[in-house]
Design a protein around this motif. Structure first.
Motif, short mmCIF file in Angstrom:
data_model
loop_
_atom_site.label_atom_id
_atom_site.label_comp_id
_atom_site.label_asym_id
_atom_site.label_seq_id
_atom_site.Cartn_x
_atom_site.Cartn_y
_atom_site.Cartn_z
N LEU A 126 0.32 4.50 2.20
CA LEU A 126 0.62 4.30 3.62
C LEU A 126 2.12 4.28 3.87
CD1 LEU A 126 -2.01 1.64 4.78
CD2 LEU A 126 -1.82 4.02 5.53
N TYR B 179 -4.46 10.04 9.33
CA TYR B 179 -4.73 9.35 8.05
C TYR B 179 -4.35 7.88 8.14
CZ TYR B 179 -3.53 7.48 3.47
OH TYR B 179 -3.39 6.66 2.38
N ILE B 180 -3.16 7.61 8.70
CA ILE B 180 -2.70 6.22 8.82
C ILE B 180 -3.65 5.41 9.69
CG2 ILE B 180 -0.86 4.74 9.73
CD1 ILE B 180 1.14 6.92 8.95
N CYS B 181 -4.10 6.01 10.80
CA CYS B 181 -5.03 5.31 11.70
C CYS B 181 -6.37 5.05 11.02
CB CYS B 181 -5.24 6.12 12.97
SG CYS B 181 -3.81 6.19 14.07
N MET B 182 -6.82 6.00 10.24
CA MET B 182 -8.09 5.83 9.53
C MET B 182 -8.02 4.68 8.54
SD MET B 182 -9.15 9.83 8.82
CE MET B 182 -10.52 9.35 7.75
N GLU B 183 -6.85 4.46 7.98
CA GLU B 183 -6.67 3.40 6.99
C GLU B 183 -6.33 2.06 7.62
OE1 GLU B 183 -7.01 3.57 3.60
OE2 GLU B 183 -7.83 5.58 3.91
N THR B 184 -5.88 2.07 8.88
CA THR B 184 -5.44 0.83 9.52
C THR B 184 -6.16 0.60 10.86
OG1 THR B 184 -3.55 2.01 10.51
CG2 THR B 184 -3.18 0.88 8.40
N HIS C 192 0.88 -1.18 0.00
CA HIS C 192 0.00 0.00 0.00
C HIS C 192 0.91 1.21 0.00
CE1 HIS C 192 -2.96 2.96 1.12
NE2 HIS C 192 -3.93 2.06 1.11
N ILE D 180 1.19 -1.53 9.45
CA ILE D 180 0.23 -0.78 8.64
C ILE D 180 0.02 -1.41 7.27
CG2 ILE D 180 0.77 1.37 9.83
CD1 ILE D 180 2.33 2.26 7.39
N GLN D 181 0.95 -2.28 6.87
CA GLN D 181 0.79 -2.98 5.60
C GLN D 181 0.09 -4.33 5.77
OE1 GLN D 181 1.60 -1.74 2.63
NE2 GLN D 181 2.65 0.10 3.35
#
Length: 303
Positions: free
Chosen positions: A47, A114-119, A44, A169-170
């Motif tokens: 990320l 942003y990272i938290c929203m995606e993970t 990703h 995160i990946q």
């Protein structure tokens, strides 16, 4: 003999404030963690980029906090060697340095959201703790950098933890293999901090610090630094024998000349200005090692 210090000007002052030689300690672990994750699935890229930028910003902010509090405690003077002492040498306002550091933290928080929203929002807690440690490294009533635990904490946070966050995160998990692969990075980030403390040993002693280098003495500190390098490289061989990484990981030995040069320089010279090349080689070792290990994992995955 008093060393002549050439003051920087213009943009170089602000670049110097970021302490650029330490930024590799933020880049290499993120790259490596992402390459490990690639073997578990797709990459990703947004990320990865977000994690990389946030890590660099936090490292820059940590360096500026270091600059600010070293000035406030009188550890930096106009004769300070290296990148420390920007405030006293170049006339930068301390308040400005602190404000920039806080602004970098604020930007990294936005990226973190942003990272938290995606993970996972669990990363918000991990990120907050990491940022707090970055501040407390030279801030607070008992700065971490002034204790014997600076190498350990910086190694765990800026080395191992960054790899594991980049991996998480990946993939959405943390595996035993990822932890084992992150150990050399932890040691090499600790080596960067140790090399800095060896260079600044006398000045830190006068300033009241109790770093590991001060407690064990210069010669023993260099031996400990050498042990960080040795274990990092030997660890790769162990990982290959255990089948955790492929023999391509031997590519990291292409970087082995740098730590050897660093140790030789520290053994041969005493003055802070004379050992600056050793600090540079230590930082380069961290970068090359992480990049080469990451590339080797990528090659092993492709083939």
């Amino acid at each position: 003999m008093q060393q002549t210090i050439k003051a920087d000007s213009g943009w170089r002052i602000w670049w110097q404030l970021t302490r650029p030689h330490t930024l590799t300690a933020a880049f290499a672990p993120v790259f490596l963690g992402t390459m490990i994750a690639l073997t578990y699935g797709n990459l990703h890229f947004p990320l990865f980029l977000a994690m990389l930028v946030a890590s660099l910003l936090i490292q820059m902010a940590t360096n500026m906090f270091n600059e600010y509090y070293d000035f406030k405690r009188g550890l930096d003077t106009e004769h300070s060697v290296g990148i420390g002492g920007t405030i006293v040498r170049n006339g930068v306002q301390p308040k400005t340095v602190l404000q920039i550091a806080l602004a970098l933290y604020a930007i990294s928080v936005l990226i973190g959201i942003y990272i938290c929203m995606e993970t996972s929002w669990m990363l918000a807690v991990v990120g907050a703790v990491s940022m707090l440690i970055g501040y407390l490294y030279t801030g607070g009533p008992i700065p971490i950098a002034y204790t014997p635990f600076g190498e350990l904490i910086s190694g765990v946070v800026m080395g191992m933890l960054l790899i594991l966050i980049a991996f998480y995160i990946q993939t959405g998990e943390v595996t035993t293999n990822a932890i084992l692969i992150s150990i050399p990075s932890m040691l090499l980030v600790a080596a960067i901090m140790m090399s800095n403390n060896i260079r600044d040993l006398e000045g830190d002693k006068e300033g009241g610090r109790k770093t590991l280098a001060i407690l064990v003495g210069r010669s023993n500190a260099i031996t400990i630094l050498a042990s960080f390098f040795i274990v990092a490289y030997v660890w790769i061989i162990i990982l290959i024998v255990l089948g955790i990484v492929t023999p391509w990981a031997l590519l990291v030995f292409l970087s082995i000349g740098k730590p050897i040069q660093a140790i030789r320089t520290f053994r041969a010279h005493l003055l802070p200005l004379e050992v600056m090349p050793a600090m540079k080689n230590t930082a380069i070792t961290n970068t090359l090692f992480g990049l080469l290990l990451g590339i080797s994992i990528l090659i092993g995955h492709i083939l």
